[in-house]
Design an enzyme around this catalytic site. Sequence first.
Site, PDB file in Angstrom:
ATOM      1  N   GLY A  43     -16.875  13.902  36.529  1.00  0.00           N
ATOM      2  CA  GLY A  43     -16.240  14.804  37.414  1.00  0.00           C
ATOM      3  C   GLY A  43     -14.521  14.541  37.358  1.00  0.00           C
ATOM      4  CD  GLN A  45      -7.956  18.269  38.295  1.00  0.00           C
ATOM      5  OE1 GLN A  45      -6.997  18.768  37.579  1.00  0.00           O
ATOM      6  NE2 GLN A  45      -8.137  18.667  39.568  1.00  0.00           N
ATOM      7  CG  HIS A  49      -9.532   4.370  32.116  1.00  0.00           C
ATOM      8  ND1 HIS A  49      -9.531   4.294  33.395  1.00  0.00           N
ATOM      9  CD2 HIS A  49     -10.264   5.395  31.902  1.00  0.00           C
ATOM     10  CE1 HIS A  49     -10.351   5.093  34.024  1.00  0.00           C
ATOM     11  NE2 HIS A  49     -10.798   5.831  33.184  1.00  0.00           N
ATOM     12  CB  ALA A 108      -9.161   7.090  39.804  1.00  0.00           C
ATOM     13  CG  PHE A 122     -14.960   2.050  40.863  1.00  0.00           C
ATOM     14  CD1 PHE A 122     -14.167   1.059  41.056  1.00  0.00           C
ATOM     15  CD2 PHE A 122     -16.240   2.184  40.884  1.00  0.00           C
ATOM     16  CE1 PHE A 122     -14.690  -0.400  41.503  1.00  0.00           C
ATOM     17  CE2 PHE A 122     -17.164   0.838  41.482  1.00  0.00           C
ATOM     18  CZ  PHE A 122     -16.173  -0.465  41.372  1.00  0.00           C
ATOM     19  CB  ALA A 123     -10.080   2.998  37.086  1.00  0.00           C
ATOM     20  CB  CYS A 139      -6.513  12.655  40.119  1.00  0.00           C
ATOM     21  SG  CYS A 139      -7.132  11.078  39.420  1.00  0.00           S
TER      22      CYS A 139
END
Length: 203
Positions: A43, A45, A49, A108, A122-123, A139
Amino acid sequence: NTLLLLEHPHVYTRGRLSKPEHIPLSPEDLVAQGIDVVETDRGGQVTYHGPGQLVAYPIVNLRDWGGPLKYVRNLEQVIICALADFGINAGVEQGLTGVWVGNAKIAAIGVKISRGVAHHGFAINVDPDLSKFAQIVPCGITDRRVTSMAQLLGASTPEMPAVQHSVARRYGRGMGYRMGRIRNSLVGQLASPGGSEMRTTVE
Protein backbone atom coordinates in the site's frame (compact mmCIF):
# COMPACT_ATOMS: atom_id res chain seq x y z
CA ASN A 1 6.77 -15.85 11.63
CA THR A 2 9.88 -13.86 10.84
CA LEU A 3 11.08 -10.29 11.29
CA LEU A 4 13.77 -9.16 8.83
CA LEU A 5 15.82 -6.10 9.88
CA LEU A 6 18.09 -4.56 7.26
CA GLU A 7 19.35 -1.52 5.37
CA HIS A 8 18.79 -1.12 1.64
CA PRO A 9 21.07 0.45 -0.96
CA HIS A 10 19.65 3.68 -2.43
CA VAL A 11 16.22 2.95 -3.89
CA TYR A 12 12.88 4.63 -4.49
CA THR A 13 9.93 2.27 -4.16
CA ARG A 14 6.46 2.82 -5.57
CA GLY A 15 3.35 1.58 -3.79
CA ARG A 16 0.05 0.77 -5.44
CA LEU A 17 -1.17 4.39 -5.18
CA SER A 18 1.97 6.02 -6.57
CA LYS A 19 1.84 8.68 -9.26
CA PRO A 20 4.59 9.17 -11.88
CA GLU A 21 5.06 12.82 -10.93
CA HIS A 22 6.03 11.86 -7.39
CA ILE A 23 9.49 10.91 -8.69
CA PRO A 24 10.32 13.92 -10.91
CA LEU A 25 13.92 12.85 -11.52
CA SER A 26 14.97 11.87 -15.03
CA PRO A 27 16.38 8.39 -15.69
CA GLU A 28 19.76 10.04 -16.18
CA ASP A 29 19.57 11.73 -12.76
CA LEU A 30 18.68 8.44 -11.11
CA VAL A 31 21.59 6.64 -12.78
CA ALA A 32 24.01 9.43 -11.85
CA GLN A 33 22.98 9.14 -8.19
CA GLY A 34 22.96 5.35 -8.18
CA ILE A 35 19.27 5.15 -7.22
CA ASP A 36 17.06 2.32 -8.44
CA VAL A 37 13.29 2.59 -8.79
CA VAL A 38 11.30 -0.50 -7.82
CA GLU A 39 7.58 -1.19 -8.23
CA THR A 40 6.03 -2.96 -5.23
CA ASP A 41 2.63 -4.38 -4.33
CA ARG A 42 2.46 -2.72 -0.92
CA GLY A 43 0.00 0.00 0.00
CA GLY A 44 0.95 3.66 -0.04
CA GLN A 45 2.87 5.75 -2.52
CA VAL A 46 6.52 6.64 -3.21
CA THR A 47 9.21 6.46 -0.55
CA TYR A 48 12.99 6.25 -0.23
CA HIS A 49 15.10 3.52 1.35
CA GLY A 50 18.84 3.68 1.80
CA PRO A 51 21.85 3.35 4.09
CA GLY A 52 21.22 4.67 7.58
CA GLN A 53 17.55 3.73 7.51
CA LEU A 54 16.30 0.70 9.42
CA VAL A 55 13.82 -1.26 7.30
CA ALA A 56 11.73 -3.89 9.07
CA TYR A 57 9.91 -6.62 7.13
CA PRO A 58 7.65 -8.65 9.42
CA ILE A 59 6.32 -11.75 7.64
CA VAL A 60 3.58 -12.89 9.99
CA ASN A 61 0.38 -14.88 10.02
CA LEU A 62 -2.42 -12.58 11.22
CA ARG A 63 -5.32 -15.01 10.86
CA ASP A 64 -5.75 -15.40 14.61
CA TRP A 65 -4.26 -12.04 15.57
CA GLY A 66 -6.42 -9.30 14.05
CA GLY A 67 -7.20 -7.33 10.90
CA PRO A 68 -5.20 -4.84 8.81
CA LEU A 69 -6.19 -1.69 10.70
CA LYS A 70 -5.33 -3.20 14.07
CA TYR A 71 -2.00 -4.38 12.67
CA VAL A 72 -1.02 -0.97 11.24
CA ARG A 73 -2.01 0.80 14.47
CA ASN A 74 0.12 -1.73 16.35
CA LEU A 75 3.11 -1.08 14.08
CA GLU A 76 2.79 2.63 14.82
CA GLN A 77 2.92 1.93 18.55
CA VAL A 78 5.91 -0.39 18.12
CA ILE A 79 7.80 2.42 16.40
CA ILE A 80 6.72 5.04 18.94
CA CYS A 81 7.91 2.84 21.82
CA ALA A 82 11.21 2.06 20.09
CA LEU A 83 11.89 5.75 19.52
CA ALA A 84 10.99 6.49 23.15
CA ASP A 85 13.77 4.10 24.17
CA PHE A 86 16.17 6.74 22.81
CA GLY A 87 14.42 9.78 24.23
CA ILE A 88 12.35 10.74 21.17
CA ASN A 89 8.75 11.73 21.81
CA ALA A 90 6.94 10.62 18.64
CA GLY A 91 3.28 10.13 17.81
CA VAL A 92 0.69 9.71 15.09
CA GLU A 93 -1.16 12.28 13.01
CA GLN A 94 -4.87 12.13 12.40
CA GLY A 95 -5.60 10.91 8.88
CA LEU A 96 -1.95 10.10 8.10
CA THR A 97 -0.12 6.78 8.34
CA GLY A 98 3.32 6.60 9.86
CA VAL A 99 5.04 8.08 12.89
CA TRP A 100 5.78 11.75 13.39
CA VAL A 101 7.79 14.11 15.56
CA GLY A 102 5.93 17.37 15.41
CA ASN A 103 5.18 18.01 11.74
CA ALA A 104 8.06 15.85 10.51
CA LYS A 105 7.80 12.19 9.53
CA ILE A 106 10.38 9.90 11.07
CA ALA A 107 8.97 6.51 10.09
CA ALA A 108 6.89 5.22 7.19
CA ILE A 109 4.60 2.18 7.08
CA GLY A 110 3.49 0.23 4.04
CA VAL A 111 2.06 -3.27 4.31
CA LYS A 112 0.21 -5.87 2.30
CA ILE A 113 -1.87 -8.67 3.74
CA SER A 114 -2.50 -11.64 1.48
CA ARG A 115 -4.36 -14.77 2.63
CA GLY A 116 -3.93 -13.65 6.20
CA VAL A 117 -0.16 -13.18 5.97
CA ALA A 118 1.34 -9.71 6.36
CA HIS A 119 4.46 -8.64 4.53
CA HIS A 120 6.33 -5.45 3.59
CA GLY A 121 6.54 -3.37 6.77
CA PHE A 122 8.04 -0.12 8.03
CA ALA A 123 11.14 2.06 7.89
CA ILE A 124 12.68 4.22 10.62
CA ASN A 125 15.03 7.05 9.67
CA VAL A 126 18.04 6.55 11.92
CA ASP A 127 20.70 8.50 9.97
CA PRO A 128 19.90 8.36 6.23
CA ASP A 129 20.64 10.96 3.57
CA LEU A 130 17.52 13.11 3.96
CA SER A 131 18.23 14.95 0.70
CA LYS A 132 16.99 11.83 -1.13
CA PHE A 133 13.51 12.47 0.30
CA ALA A 134 13.62 16.09 -0.88
CA GLN A 135 13.86 14.91 -4.51
CA ILE A 136 10.50 13.10 -4.40
CA VAL A 137 7.01 13.55 -2.97
CA PRO A 138 7.32 11.04 -0.11
CA CYS A 139 4.09 9.20 0.59
CA GLY A 140 2.27 11.75 -1.57
CA ILE A 141 2.59 14.41 1.15
CA THR A 142 3.71 17.86 0.01
CA ASP A 143 3.33 19.98 3.15
CA ARG A 144 5.36 17.99 5.69
CA ARG A 145 9.09 17.40 5.98
CA VAL A 146 11.03 14.25 6.82
CA THR A 147 13.31 13.95 9.83
CA SER A 148 15.63 11.36 11.37
CA MET A 149 16.92 10.24 14.74
CA ALA A 150 20.28 11.80 13.88
CA GLN A 151 18.68 15.15 13.11
CA LEU A 152 16.91 15.10 16.46
CA LEU A 153 19.60 13.58 18.66
CA GLY A 154 22.84 14.77 17.08
CA ALA A 155 25.87 13.22 18.77
CA SER A 156 23.58 11.05 20.91
CA THR A 157 22.27 9.11 17.90
CA PRO A 158 22.44 5.37 18.67
CA GLU A 159 24.23 2.89 16.46
CA MET A 160 22.06 0.82 14.13
CA PRO A 161 22.38 -2.44 16.14
CA ALA A 162 20.91 -0.71 19.19
CA VAL A 163 17.91 0.46 17.17
CA GLN A 164 17.48 -3.02 15.68
CA HIS A 165 17.46 -4.54 19.15
CA SER A 166 14.88 -2.05 20.40
CA VAL A 167 12.59 -2.59 17.40
CA ALA A 168 12.77 -6.38 17.72
CA ARG A 169 12.00 -6.23 21.44
CA ARG A 170 9.14 -3.77 21.00
CA TYR A 171 7.70 -5.72 18.08
CA GLY A 172 7.67 -8.92 20.06
CA ARG A 173 6.03 -7.24 23.01
CA GLY A 174 3.41 -5.51 20.86
CA MET A 175 2.52 -8.66 18.94
CA GLY A 176 2.75 -11.08 21.86
CA TYR A 177 5.65 -13.03 20.36
CA ARG A 178 8.70 -14.56 21.99
CA MET A 179 11.64 -13.30 19.95
CA GLY A 180 14.68 -15.34 18.95
CA ARG A 181 17.58 -14.23 16.81
CA ILE A 182 18.98 -16.12 13.82
CA ARG A 183 21.99 -15.50 11.60
CA ASN A 184 21.83 -14.25 8.00
CA SER A 185 23.03 -17.62 6.75
CA LEU A 186 19.83 -19.22 8.00
CA VAL A 187 17.43 -16.93 6.11
CA GLY A 188 16.75 -19.65 3.56
CA GLN A 189 15.75 -22.06 6.32
CA LEU A 190 13.09 -19.97 8.07
CA ALA A 191 10.21 -22.46 8.05
CA SER A 192 8.56 -22.07 11.43
CA PRO A 193 6.28 -24.55 13.17
CA GLY A 194 3.97 -21.67 14.12
CA GLY A 195 2.77 -20.71 17.57
CA SER A 196 4.07 -17.70 19.47
CA GLU A 197 7.71 -17.80 18.43
CA MET A 198 9.08 -14.89 16.36
CA ARG A 199 12.40 -15.24 14.57
CA THR A 200 14.53 -12.18 13.89
CA THR A 201 17.26 -11.88 11.31
CA VAL A 202 19.54 -8.85 11.15
CA GLU A 203 21.56 -7.94 8.06
